[in-house]
Design a protein around this motif. Sequence first.
Motif, PDB file in Angstrom:
ATOM      1  N   ASP A 278       0.831  -1.207   0.000  1.00 24.45           N
ATOM      2  CA  ASP A 278       0.000   0.000   0.000  1.00 24.45           C
ATOM      3  C   ASP A 278       0.867   1.259   0.000  1.00 24.45           C
ATOM      4  O   ASP A 278       0.533   2.255  -0.640  1.00 24.45           O
ATOM      5  N   MET A 279       1.994   1.202   0.724  1.00 21.95           N
ATOM      6  CA  MET A 279       2.895   2.367   0.753  1.00 21.95           C
ATOM      7  C   MET A 279       3.443   2.677  -0.633  1.00 21.95           C
ATOM      8  O   MET A 279       3.509   3.836  -1.044  1.00 21.95           O
ATOM      9  N   VAL A 280       3.856   1.634  -1.358  1.00 20.84           N
ATOM     10  CA  VAL A 280       4.428   1.871  -2.690  1.00 20.84           C
ATOM     11  C   VAL A 280       3.346   2.392  -3.628  1.00 20.84           C
ATOM     12  O   VAL A 280       3.589   3.307  -4.431  1.00 20.84           O
ATOM     13  N   GLN A 281       2.140   1.862  -3.502  1.00 23.27           N
ATOM     14  CA  GLN A 281       1.059   2.339  -4.372  1.00 23.27           C
ATOM     15  C   GLN A 281       0.740   3.801  -4.088  1.00 23.27           C
ATOM     16  O   GLN A 281       0.529   4.593  -5.020  1.00 23.27           O
ATOM     17  N   ALA A 282       0.753   4.181  -2.809  1.00 19.50           N
ATOM     18  CA  ALA A 282       0.482   5.577  -2.450  1.00 19.50           C
ATOM     19  C   ALA A 282       1.610   6.478  -2.963  1.00 19.50           C
ATOM     20  O   ALA A 282       1.368   7.574  -3.468  1.00 19.50           O
ATOM     21  N   TRP A 283       2.838   6.006  -2.849  1.00 16.90           N
ATOM     22  CA  TRP A 283       4.003   6.774  -3.345  1.00 16.90           C
ATOM     23  C   TRP A 283       3.881   6.968  -4.866  1.00 16.90           C
ATOM     24  O   TRP A 283       4.082   8.072  -5.368  1.00 16.90           O
ATOM     25  N   ALA A 284       3.519   5.895  -5.560  1.00 15.83           N
ATOM     26  CA  ALA A 284       3.412   5.957  -7.025  1.00 15.83           C
ATOM     27  C   ALA A 284       2.359   6.981  -7.439  1.00 15.83           C
ATOM     28  O   ALA A 284       2.545   7.731  -8.403  1.00 15.83           O
ATOM     29  N   ALA A 285       1.285   7.039  -6.675  1.00 17.14           N
ATOM     30  CA  ALA A 285       0.203   7.986  -7.004  1.00 17.14           C
ATOM     31  C   ALA A 285       0.685   9.433  -6.857  1.00 17.14           C
ATOM     32  O   ALA A 285       0.152  10.334  -7.503  1.00 17.14           O
ATOM     33  N   ARG A 286       1.707   9.659  -6.023  1.00 16.07           N
ATOM     34  CA  ARG A 286       2.220  11.027  -5.819  1.00 16.07           C
ATOM     35  C   ARG A 286       3.268  11.426  -6.864  1.00 16.07           C
ATOM     36  O   ARG A 286       3.647  12.585  -6.946  1.00 16.07           O
ATOM     37  N   GLN A 287       3.780  10.459  -7.642  1.00 14.74           N
ATOM     38  CA  GLN A 287       4.791  10.760  -8.664  1.00 14.74           C
ATOM     39  C   GLN A 287       4.063  11.034  -9.978  1.00 14.74           C
ATOM     40  O   GLN A 287       3.292  10.192 -10.419  1.00 14.74           O
ATOM     41  N   SER A 288       4.334  12.181 -10.592  1.00 17.30           N
ATOM     42  CA  SER A 288       3.534  12.446 -11.783  1.00 17.30           C
ATOM     43  C   SER A 288       4.008  11.589 -12.950  1.00 17.30           C
ATOM     44  O   SER A 288       5.207  11.433 -13.189  1.00 17.30           O
ATOM     45  N   GLY A 289       3.051  11.014 -13.641  1.00 18.31           N
ATOM     46  CA  GLY A 289       3.337  10.220 -14.833  1.00 18.31           C
ATOM     47  C   GLY A 289       3.631   8.753 -14.575  1.00 18.31           C
ATOM     48  O   GLY A 289       3.772   7.977 -15.515  1.00 18.31           O
ATOM     49  N   PHE A 290       3.708   8.334 -13.329  1.00 19.12           N
ATOM     50  CA  PHE A 290       3.979   6.919 -13.034  1.00 19.12           C
ATOM     51  C   PHE A 290       2.664   6.155 -12.955  1.00 19.12           C
ATOM     52  O   PHE A 290       1.675   6.660 -12.436  1.00 19.12           O
ATOM     53  N   GLU A 291       2.687   4.934 -13.470  1.00 20.34           N
ATOM     54  CA  GLU A 291       1.483   4.103 -13.419  1.00 20.34           C
ATOM     55  C   GLU A 291       1.811   2.731 -12.882  1.00 20.34           C
ATOM     56  O   GLU A 291       2.869   2.187 -13.188  1.00 20.34           O
ATOM     57  N   PRO A 309       7.194   7.657 -16.452  1.00 13.39           N
ATOM     58  CA  PRO A 309       6.538   8.574 -17.392  1.00 13.39           C
ATOM     59  C   PRO A 309       7.011   8.348 -18.821  1.00 13.39           C
ATOM     60  O   PRO A 309       8.112   7.833 -19.058  1.00 13.39           O
ATOM     61  N   GLN A 310       6.173   8.762 -19.741  1.00 14.23           N
ATOM     62  CA  GLN A 310       6.475   8.700 -21.165  1.00 14.23           C
ATOM     63  C   GLN A 310       7.864   9.264 -21.437  1.00 14.23           C
ATOM     64  O   GLN A 310       8.241  10.274 -20.853  1.00 14.23           O
ATOM     65  N   GLY A 311       8.612   8.597 -22.278  1.00 13.27           N
ATOM     66  CA  GLY A 311       9.927   9.125 -22.664  1.00 13.27           C
ATOM     67  C   GLY A 311      11.065   8.562 -21.827  1.00 13.27           C
ATOM     68  O   GLY A 311      12.235   8.733 -22.173  1.00 13.27           O
ATOM     69  N   MET A 312      10.759   7.886 -20.723  1.00 10.43           N
ATOM     70  CA  MET A 312      11.831   7.316 -19.906  1.00 10.43           C
ATOM     71  C   MET A 312      12.148   5.904 -20.429  1.00 10.43           C
ATOM     72  O   MET A 312      11.264   5.057 -20.522  1.00 10.43           O
ATOM     73  N   SER A 313      13.411   5.709 -20.810  1.00 12.02           N
ATOM     74  CA  SER A 313      13.800   4.458 -21.457  1.00 12.02           C
ATOM     75  C   SER A 313      14.478   3.512 -20.465  1.00 12.02           C
ATOM     76  O   SER A 313      14.742   3.890 -19.322  1.00 12.02           O
TER      77      SER A 313
END
Length: 378
Positions: A278-291, A309-313
């Motif tokens: 749950d902590m990682v999911q909450a953290w991911a929700a706070r990072q823009s562009g992460f899914e 996010p888009q563009g990160m290889s």
Amino acid sequence: MPHEDFADLTLFITGPTWLRPEVRRAGMLPEFGHRDSEGNKRFVPIFEHLRTLARVGEGWDVMLFNGSGSTALEAAIRSLVADGETVLNVSVGAFGDLFHKMAVLNGKKAVQLKFEPGRAIDLERMEQALVEHRPAVVTLTQNETSTGVCNDVETACALARKHGALPVVDGVSLFGGADARIPESNPAMYVTSPQKALGLHAGFGIAFVSAEALDKAARVRNRGHSSDILNQLNTARKSQTLTTPNCGLANQMAVQLDYIVNVEGVENRYRRHAVMRDMVQAWAARQSGFELFAQEGFRSPTLTTLRPPQGMSVADLKKIKEAVRARGYLFDPGYGKLNADLEAKGLRPVFRIGHMGDITPEMLTGYLDALGEILAAR
Ligand SMILES: *Cc1c(COP(=O)(O)O)cnc(C)c1O
């Protein structure tokens, strides 16, 4: 040997995992004779604690294969699939594919049912495959470590049985981090490893073997030596390994399983893993562009997969890995083959955060803070 150069990184990969200091120190305990009473002092409680974690009773045998989880998966294939029978390998990722590869390389008649990376088993399609191929054995991955999908193996095992097939479950990377639900799923054989959610070094394949699997093996030819569950049985019933075990790992395992069962407590351990997911999911929700990558409702309690996010290889993820290393952590830039396939299709790669074993929520907070700072500074 300049071992001072070996970095002491906190591993946030998906196995091997970070070891508690007490487990590291247990690696210094005395070597012993594995057929001697000193061996019993380690292995009798190891076998007992594994039973407690699996919640299996009298009708089950516990076996420790020297090797790794793969060794025990291969033993399941060799012991349970007879000539002329079909094995259906249900795959939601790289480890499901591995089970199929083992069946093919052992000369078994094998059919693979594959699902898109990130998706769980679709039971309707699995049922169609059962009707079409009439397999004698079905292999299932409980927690697909390459994609972070945790399948409902309880329902999948019941479905396999409805169609007369024996289910076999790969529970590596889940067992020790969440309730494996072995009695409820009732697979013929359930396999796991020590170096994932149990917080130990690799070196054994751990198997829970039903009486039904032993009956079946008696009707299968060419089971090999150490890959034969019937050959393993005599020593397993004495809480021993068939071949010489790694004494260092056995010492560590005796200490660690006692800690899990009698100090931390099994329920607390499972709760801690759910909290970290749950902590990682909450953290991911706070990072823009992460899914989140894994299908909702089937997200693993021991690792989380994320799309950046888009563009990160993949190359960018590898740079992030080095920046994270400078903070004392080992970052997981994703499963190599999956990312190569995704990039070839022009899709974003997937990286993983392992939160298994003895990682604590406090450690995870430190890691996510560091990772968040590195991502923000890009
Ligand atoms: C790691 C892993 C394996 C392979 O286990 P080894 O102990 O490395 O042989 C198999 N299946 C899954 C799901 C895994 O995570």
